[in-house]
Design an enzyme around this catalytic site. Sequence first.
Site, PDB file in Angstrom:
ATOM      1  CE1 TYR A 137      -3.769  -2.302   0.401  1.00  0.00           C
ATOM      2  CE2 TYR A 137      -4.682  -0.210   1.112  1.00  0.00           C
ATOM      3  CZ  TYR A 137      -4.859  -1.500   0.665  1.00  0.00           C
ATOM      4  OH  TYR A 137      -6.125  -1.982   0.491  1.00  0.00           O
ATOM      5  CE  LYS A 192       0.546 -17.628  -2.720  1.00  0.00           C
ATOM      6  NZ  LYS A 192      -0.387 -18.777  -2.799  1.00  0.00           N
ATOM      7  CG  ASP A 224      -3.542 -19.854  -1.615  1.00  0.00           C
ATOM      8  OD1 ASP A 224      -3.029 -19.855  -0.466  1.00  0.00           O
ATOM      9  OD2 ASP A 224      -3.088 -20.545  -2.543  1.00  0.00           O
ATOM     10  CG  ASP A 248      -8.440  -4.015   1.133  1.00  0.00           C
ATOM     11  OD1 ASP A 248      -9.343  -3.424   1.759  1.00  0.00           O
ATOM     12  OD2 ASP A 248      -8.361  -4.019  -0.108  1.00  0.00           O
ATOM     13  CG  ASP A 252     -14.210  -5.786   1.884  1.00  0.00           C
ATOM     14  OD1 ASP A 252     -14.131  -5.110   2.931  1.00  0.00           O
ATOM     15  OD2 ASP A 252     -14.413  -5.276   0.764  1.00  0.00           O
TER      16      ASP A 252
HETATM   17  C1  IPM Z   1     -10.592  -0.325   3.552  1.00  0.00           C
HETATM   18  C2  IPM Z   1     -10.744   0.301   2.200  1.00  0.00           C
HETATM   19  C3  IPM Z   1      -9.495   1.144   1.937  1.00  0.00           C
HETATM   20  C4  IPM Z   1      -8.313   0.207   1.912  1.00  0.00           C
HETATM   21  C5  IPM Z   1      -9.550   1.999   0.663  1.00  0.00           C
HETATM   22  C6  IPM Z   1     -10.768   2.894   0.664  1.00  0.00           C
HETATM   23  C7  IPM Z   1      -8.312   2.801   0.472  1.00  0.00           C
HETATM   24  O1  IPM Z   1     -10.943  -0.662   1.227  1.00  0.00           O
HETATM   25  O2  IPM Z   1     -10.516   0.417   4.555  1.00  0.00           O
HETATM   26  O3  IPM Z   1     -10.557  -1.552   3.627  1.00  0.00           O
HETATM   27  O4  IPM Z   1      -8.011  -0.401   0.887  1.00  0.00           O
HETATM   28  O5  IPM Z   1      -7.665   0.064   2.953  1.00  0.00           O
HETATM   29 MG    MG Z   2     -11.150  -2.629   1.990  1.00  0.00          MG
END
Ligand code: IPM
Ligand code: MG
Length: 358
Positions: A137, A192, A224, A248, A252
């Site tokens: 990042y 990984k 993975d 990240d 999610d």
């Molecule tokens: C998160 C979001 C951010 C990230 C974006 C908006 C930059 O997806 O907080 O997970 O990738 O960290």
């Molecule tokens: Mg995110």
Amino acid sequence: MTHKIAVLPGDGIGPEITEQAARVLGALGLDLEMETAPVGGAAYDAHGHPLPPATLDLAKNSSAILFGAVGDWKYDSLPREFRPEQAILGLRKALGLFANLRPAILYPQLANASSLKPEVVSGLDILIVRELTGDIYFGQPRGVREVAEGSFKGERQGFDTMHYAETEVRRIGHVAFQAAQKRSKRLCSVDKANVLETSQFWRDIMIDTAREYPDVELTHMYVDNAAMQLVRAPKEFDVIVTGNLFGDILSDEAAMLTGSIGMLPSASLNASNQGLYEPSHGSAPDIAGKNLANPLATILSAAMLLRYSLNEAAQADRIERAVQAVLEQGLRTADIHEAGTKLVSTSAMGDAVLKALK
Ligand code: IPM
Ligand code: MG
């Protein structure tokens, strides 16, 4: 002692959900000074930058930041440095918010919301500890360059750099081990290492850090495989620690296991427990301003704010109990509404939580 809290509502549904969370914070009888500033697309529109200097100063000079959400498709064509996401990345970097705590909890009252079978997810309660200020990042160099040799010589090439310094791995390791000590004493480090040098290094440092936590069982998993196990048997995890990019993606995925991302808070902390607190969901521009959004993830983020940055665990518990109570009462915003429950607006949900604070 007065605690200063920066309220950064941002874009889309950000203003309506932070408003409800700020009301809840304001009702606790604590000595809080809340100050609001623009961030994200809203700040770009007003001041020409997603993270204006005044907003950054306010954030730096606060004990904690209550953050809504940023982003709207209308900013997608801006140069990267002006896009709303840069505000959140800039705050993370400027405040050194390296430790991102993302719980994924399935509330018993919402057991039907998951797309997975109830027995796979019922009672789910996992914590992802994501490193937040390093990795690919922020790694330099990055950009577009001309390939110097090999089969693509002379072509343009996009590139980024993945790296982790020892201190970066150790400090997120400590956060994760300590979180595991307070829970089931099991920690899974995701990497990984079969392919990436950065990951092998990460794994070596985690193993070394584990020597300070003999009571915690450390395991390792490739990312993975972790992505698969999260949907196969998510309850086998308790605390997961991982780098910025993998975190990240996996966070999610974990959020979606619950089927109710509108319920999930998050905290991003630095070494002095200054923190940024935000819902795990985004800015949902399609429903912005309609009083439809679920404010509970932001209200639960305010609870994390009290727990981690203000050391007010009892007040945090109070908010979390109030959220349980409104779910018990059958109140639901549109995102979690199902037959037999009562559909309420953003502000009505805020009212109900205020009323349920005991
Ligand atoms: C998160 C979001 C951010 C990230 C974006 C908006 C930059 O997806 O907080 O997970 O990738 O960290
Ligand atoms: Mg995110």
